[in-house]
Write a protein that holds these residues in place. Structure first.
Motif: not given
Length: 275
Positions: A151-175
């Motif tokens: 399940t660690s493999a499946y959960q890792a893929e779920i989490l990494s995919g969800a993090l990739r889904n967050v727009p880059r503009s969110q990080r740029e705004a925080c920066a």
């Protein structure tokens, strides 16, 4: 002043397409088949079976819930560095994380159970020397170990995919606001990613509950293990009927609780019109 929010247009009425009609036909077929099996079982109902083996099935149910809980928890902790590796720009870390996910998602859980439980047994002297043999000596602990890796493999893929889904503009705004990276990740990126990952995480919990039946092949007396033992002693198909009912109850309870949890966390996303 009257303020209105722009709401999406109402969904068009559903049409009776061939695919939808076929879906309802198959659903009706399975319902009738289930009713037929139930009535057939009721005709030869043995009231003594449930009184004799019911407590054992409930004991197996508790083992199943314990197994799934600890597997998901340990697998979730393991998924954090694996997801970080999947998102890393370091080729070594990303390659190792990819290989981990590729292996555990690409091979059957049954094969993994045989590989780790029976295959690692050949290295028992080495494992005893380093104090790790107790994990594989007991089938229940070995099942937790195997399911956690899977399940660690499946959960890792779920989490990494969800993090990739967050727009880059969110990080740029925080920066632009000079927020530290740790605050940006914990307060901005991660909450948005978890909302996206809620539904896949719920599916993974349900899949783990159903996949836990594999533990019975490595001497674990979980729900399926107790069911197989009851059937081997009575040759009464009623054992598998009760097991199916208990698995259905588990899945339905988890599904409803997860829907409530998801609705609670995403209630602020519901757009309303205020006067």
């Amino acid at each position: 002043m009257t303020m209105t929010s722009t709401l999406p247009p109402p969904a068009p009425p559903r049409r009776w397409t061939p695919a939808r009609i076929a879906g309802h036909v198959f659903l009706a077929f399975w319902i009738l088949l289930g009713l037929g099996i139930t009535l057939g079982m009721a005709a030869g109902w043995d009231s003594s079976f449930l009184s004799t083996y019911g407590p054992r099935l409930l004991s197996g149910l508790g083992i199943t819930l314990w197994l799934v809980f600890w597997s998901l928890l340990i697998g979730g902790l393991l998924s954090l560095p694996i997801a970080a590796g999947r998102l890393s720009n370091n080729r070594i870390f990303s390659s190792l994380a990819f290989a981990w996910v590729y292996f555990f998602r690409g091979t059957p859980l049954l094969a993994q159970a045989f590989l780790f439980y029976y295959g690692i047994g050949t290295f028992s002297p080495e494992l005893e020397a380093i104090g790790l043999w107790w994990i594989f000596e007991e089938g229940l602990y070995a099942a937790v170990f195997i399911f956690s890796l899977n399940t660690s493999a499946y959960q890792a893929e779920i989490l990494s995919g969800a993090l990739r889904n967050v727009p880059r503009s969110q990080r740029e705004a925080c920066a632009a606001l000079s927020l530290p990276r740790s605050i940006t990740f914990l307060k901005v990126i991660l909450p948005q990613a978890m909302i996206v990952a809620l539904r896949p995480y719920g599916n993974e919990i349900i899949l783990m509950i159903k996949g836990s039946a594999i533990a019975s092949i490595i001497t674990v007396l979980d729900l399926m293990g107790e069911t197989r033992r009851a059937f081997s002693r009575t040759f009464d198909f009623e054992a598998y009927l009760w097991a199916a009912v208990l698995y259905l109850v588990m899945v339905e309870v988890i599904r409803r609780l997860w829907d409530m949890f998801e609705g609670r966390l995403t209630r602020h996303l519901v757009r309303r019109s205020d006067d």
